[in-house]
Motif scaffolding. Structure first.
Motif, PDB file in Angstrom:
ATOM      1  N   GLU A   5      37.263  15.025 -21.452  1.00 24.95           N
ATOM      2  CA  GLU A   5      35.893  14.605 -21.186  1.00 24.95           C
ATOM      3  C   GLU A   5      35.798  14.001 -19.791  1.00 24.95           C
ATOM      4  O   GLU A   5      36.439  12.994 -19.492  1.00 24.95           O
ATOM      5  CB  GLU A   5      35.431  13.582 -22.220  1.00 24.95           C
ATOM      6  CG  GLU A   5      35.206  14.151 -23.610  1.00 24.95           C
ATOM      7  CD  GLU A   5      33.986  15.056 -23.659  1.00 24.95           C
ATOM      8  OE1 GLU A   5      33.049  14.830 -22.860  1.00 24.95           O
ATOM      9  OE2 GLU A   5      33.976  15.979 -24.484  1.00 24.95           O
ATOM     10  N   ALA A   6      34.974  14.605 -18.943  1.00 18.37           N
ATOM     11  CA  ALA A   6      34.852  14.154 -17.560  1.00 18.37           C
ATOM     12  C   ALA A   6      34.378  12.703 -17.473  1.00 18.37           C
ATOM     13  O   ALA A   6      34.848  11.931 -16.628  1.00 18.37           O
ATOM     14  CB  ALA A   6      33.894  15.063 -16.794  1.00 18.37           C
ATOM     15  N   ASP A   7      33.439  12.319 -18.353  1.00 24.81           N
ATOM     16  CA  ASP A   7      32.915  10.953 -18.323  1.00 24.81           C
ATOM     17  C   ASP A   7      34.013   9.927 -18.603  1.00 24.81           C
ATOM     18  O   ASP A   7      34.026   8.836 -18.023  1.00 24.81           O
ATOM     19  CB  ASP A   7      31.795  10.787 -19.357  1.00 24.81           C
ATOM     20  CG  ASP A   7      30.512  11.477 -18.928  1.00 24.81           C
ATOM     21  OD1 ASP A   7      30.481  12.003 -17.791  1.00 24.81           O
ATOM     22  OD2 ASP A   7      29.553  11.490 -19.716  1.00 24.81           O
ATOM     23  N   GLN A  41      24.214  15.102 -15.689  1.00 27.00           N
ATOM     24  CA  GLN A  41      25.328  14.271 -16.154  1.00 27.00           C
ATOM     25  C   GLN A  41      25.148  12.848 -15.613  1.00 27.00           C
ATOM     26  O   GLN A  41      25.793  12.437 -14.645  1.00 27.00           O
ATOM     27  CB  GLN A  41      26.662  14.874 -15.721  1.00 27.00           C
ATOM     28  CG  GLN A  41      26.905  16.263 -16.306  1.00 27.00           C
ATOM     29  CD  GLN A  41      28.339  16.722 -16.130  1.00 27.00           C
ATOM     30  OE1 GLN A  41      29.273  15.932 -16.148  1.00 27.00           O
ATOM     31  NE2 GLN A  41      28.525  18.023 -15.960  1.00 27.00           N
ATOM     32  N   LEU A  53      39.679  15.625 -10.578  1.00 23.02           N
ATOM     33  CA  LEU A  53      38.484  15.934 -11.367  1.00 23.02           C
ATOM     34  C   LEU A  53      37.722  17.149 -10.841  1.00 23.02           C
ATOM     35  O   LEU A  53      37.252  17.979 -11.620  1.00 23.02           O
ATOM     36  CB  LEU A  53      37.536  14.726 -11.375  1.00 23.02           C
ATOM     37  CG  LEU A  53      37.960  13.505 -12.187  1.00 23.02           C
ATOM     38  CD1 LEU A  53      36.999  12.355 -11.925  1.00 23.02           C
ATOM     39  CD2 LEU A  53      37.986  13.830 -13.677  1.00 23.02           C
ATOM     40  N   GLN A  54      37.588  17.225  -9.515  1.00 26.05           N
ATOM     41  CA  GLN A  54      36.760  18.256  -8.893  1.00 26.05           C
ATOM     42  C   GLN A  54      37.469  18.799  -7.648  1.00 26.05           C
ATOM     43  O   GLN A  54      37.160  18.398  -6.526  1.00 26.05           O
ATOM     44  CB  GLN A  54      35.403  17.662  -8.489  1.00 26.05           C
ATOM     45  CG  GLN A  54      34.587  17.089  -9.615  1.00 26.05           C
ATOM     46  CD  GLN A  54      33.933  18.175 -10.447  1.00 26.05           C
ATOM     47  OE1 GLN A  54      33.746  19.297  -9.984  1.00 26.05           O
ATOM     48  NE2 GLN A  54      33.571  17.849 -11.668  1.00 26.05           N
ATOM     49  N   MET A  91      28.823   6.673 -12.310  1.00 27.08           N
ATOM     50  CA  MET A  91      30.174   6.292 -11.913  1.00 27.08           C
ATOM     51  C   MET A  91      30.452   6.688 -10.462  1.00 27.08           C
ATOM     52  O   MET A  91      31.115   5.950  -9.714  1.00 27.08           O
ATOM     53  CB  MET A  91      31.197   6.934 -12.845  1.00 27.08           C
ATOM     54  CG  MET A  91      31.188   6.371 -14.263  1.00 27.08           C
ATOM     55  SD  MET A  91      31.552   4.598 -14.318  1.00 27.08           S
ATOM     56  CE  MET A  91      33.218   4.545 -13.681  1.00 27.08           C
ATOM     57  N   CYS A  92      29.968   7.843 -10.050  1.00 22.91           N
ATOM     58  CA  CYS A  92      30.127   8.268  -8.649  1.00 22.91           C
ATOM     59  C   CYS A  92      29.402   7.304  -7.717  1.00 22.91           C
ATOM     60  O   CYS A  92      29.913   6.961  -6.636  1.00 22.91           O
ATOM     61  CB  CYS A  92      29.590   9.676  -8.456  1.00 22.91           C
ATOM     62  SG  CYS A  92      30.555  10.963  -9.288  1.00 22.91           S
ATOM     63  N   CYS A 127      28.101  15.465  -6.410  1.00 24.33           N
ATOM     64  CA  CYS A 127      27.956  15.223  -7.854  1.00 24.33           C
ATOM     65  C   CYS A 127      26.523  15.469  -8.318  1.00 24.33           C
ATOM     66  O   CYS A 127      26.292  16.124  -9.337  1.00 24.33           O
ATOM     67  CB  CYS A 127      28.378  13.797  -8.192  1.00 24.33           C
ATOM     68  SG  CYS A 127      30.157  13.516  -8.100  1.00 24.33           S
ATOM     69  N   TYR A 153      28.159  10.321 -15.330  1.00 26.88           N
ATOM     70  CA  TYR A 153      29.052  10.751 -14.256  1.00 26.88           C
ATOM     71  C   TYR A 153      28.440  10.399 -12.906  1.00 26.88           C
ATOM     72  O   TYR A 153      29.119   9.904 -12.008  1.00 26.88           O
ATOM     73  CB  TYR A 153      29.285  12.253 -14.366  1.00 26.88           C
ATOM     74  CG  TYR A 153      30.527  12.745 -13.655  1.00 26.88           C
ATOM     75  CD1 TYR A 153      31.751  12.776 -14.310  1.00 26.88           C
ATOM     76  CD2 TYR A 153      30.479  13.205 -12.340  1.00 26.88           C
ATOM     77  CE1 TYR A 153      32.896  13.253 -13.681  1.00 26.88           C
ATOM     78  CE2 TYR A 153      31.609  13.672 -11.704  1.00 26.88           C
ATOM     79  CZ  TYR A 153      32.815  13.691 -12.380  1.00 26.88           C
ATOM     80  OH  TYR A 153      33.944  14.149 -11.755  1.00 26.88           O
ATOM     81  N   HIS A 154      27.145  10.645 -12.758  1.00 29.27           N
ATOM     82  CA  HIS A 154      26.442  10.283 -11.529  1.00 29.27           C
ATOM     83  C   HIS A 154      26.525   8.786 -11.281  1.00 29.27           C
ATOM     84  O   HIS A 154      26.746   8.342 -10.142  1.00 29.27           O
ATOM     85  CB  HIS A 154      24.967  10.701 -11.623  1.00 29.27           C
ATOM     86  CG  HIS A 154      24.770  12.178 -11.668  1.00 29.27           C
ATOM     87  ND1 HIS A 154      23.561  12.751 -12.033  1.00 29.27           N
ATOM     88  CD2 HIS A 154      25.616  13.213 -11.401  1.00 29.27           C
ATOM     89  CE1 HIS A 154      23.679  14.069 -11.985  1.00 29.27           C
ATOM     90  NE2 HIS A 154      24.906  14.369 -11.614  1.00 29.27           N
ATOM     91  N   ILE A 157      36.770   9.895 -15.547  1.00 24.11           N
ATOM     92  CA  ILE A 157      36.364   9.203 -14.329  1.00 24.11           C
ATOM     93  C   ILE A 157      36.474   7.681 -14.504  1.00 24.11           C
ATOM     94  O   ILE A 157      36.693   6.942 -13.544  1.00 24.11           O
ATOM     95  CB  ILE A 157      34.941   9.619 -13.877  1.00 24.11           C
ATOM     96  CG1 ILE A 157      34.748   9.242 -12.401  1.00 24.11           C
ATOM     97  CG2 ILE A 157      33.870   8.997 -14.752  1.00 24.11           C
ATOM     98  CD1 ILE A 157      33.475   9.789 -11.794  1.00 24.11           C
TER      99      ILE A 157
END
Length: 198
Positions: free
Chosen positions: A79-81, A162, A118-119, A168-169, A155, A165-166, A84
């Motif tokens: 899970e990306a969330d 997302q 991650l990316q 956290m970025c 992002c 995620y945004h 991160i």
């Protein structure tokens, strides 16, 4: 929840490995934090201890971010969330390392390691921005901030919807702005150090 907590602690401890401090003490008998900018990171290691030290610290600090994400990715979740968050914990470890009296670096290389894990495509984009700004301005701090902002833009552009995620970025970007606050003041005054120095 127990597994999450354990990987969170692991990520923080990985981030806490004081590569610049260890390299300086082992190979030069100095604490890099007492010289140059006082920062325990790759750029200050480069300026104070030389290219070999700067490269070694850079690689280790990037790996800290990569491993903080990849280890739980392999054994716990994809899970990306969640991943991160582990990456963010590694950055906090780098900034406030338990193994070095909570006096660490600024988190740029470790943040790049997170992005790389991650990316990967975003990491290429970020690296291009960093190198372009360093080449044109000679300011590493400005390049670091520009690269960090470019990841934030990436992002929002490539990962619509997302929201966590945004968020956290955005927090990661603001954290790097905070750690570079003195650099920003010097940039505004035209007093920031350039690399390579004239």
């Amino acid at each position: 929840m127990l597994q999450f907590s354990l990987y969170l602690i692991l990520a923080y401890l990985l981030g806490s490995i004081p590569s610049a401090v260890l390299y300086g003490r082992i190979f030069h008998g100095v604490d890099v934090r007492e010289h140059g900018s006082g920062n325990a990171g790759a750029t200050n290691s480069l300026r104070v201890l030389g290219k070999r030290a700067g490269l070694a610290v850079l690689i280790i600090d990037v790996l800290k971010g990569v491993l903080a994400v990849q280890i739980p990715h392999f054994f716990f979740t994809n899970e990306a969330d969640t991943l991160i968050i582990f990456g963010f914990a590694a950055v906090i470890g780098h900034l406030l390392p338990v193994f070095a009296n909570f006096r660490g670096g600024k988190g740029v290389a470790t943040s790049f390691g997170i992005i790389l894990a991650l990316q990967p495509l975003a990491a290429v984009f970020v690296l291009v921005v960093f190198l372009a700004v360093v080449y044109t301005s000679k300011y590493v701090s400005l390049a670091s901030l520009s690269a960090s902002f470019s990841f934030l833009v990436y992002c929002f552009w490539q990962m619509p919807g997302q929201r966590f995620y945004h968020l956290m970025c955005l927090v990661l970007f603001l954290l790097l702005v905070f750690t570079h606050r003195q650099n920003i003041k010097r940039l505004v005054r035209g007093e920031e150090n350039k690399y390579p120095p004239k």
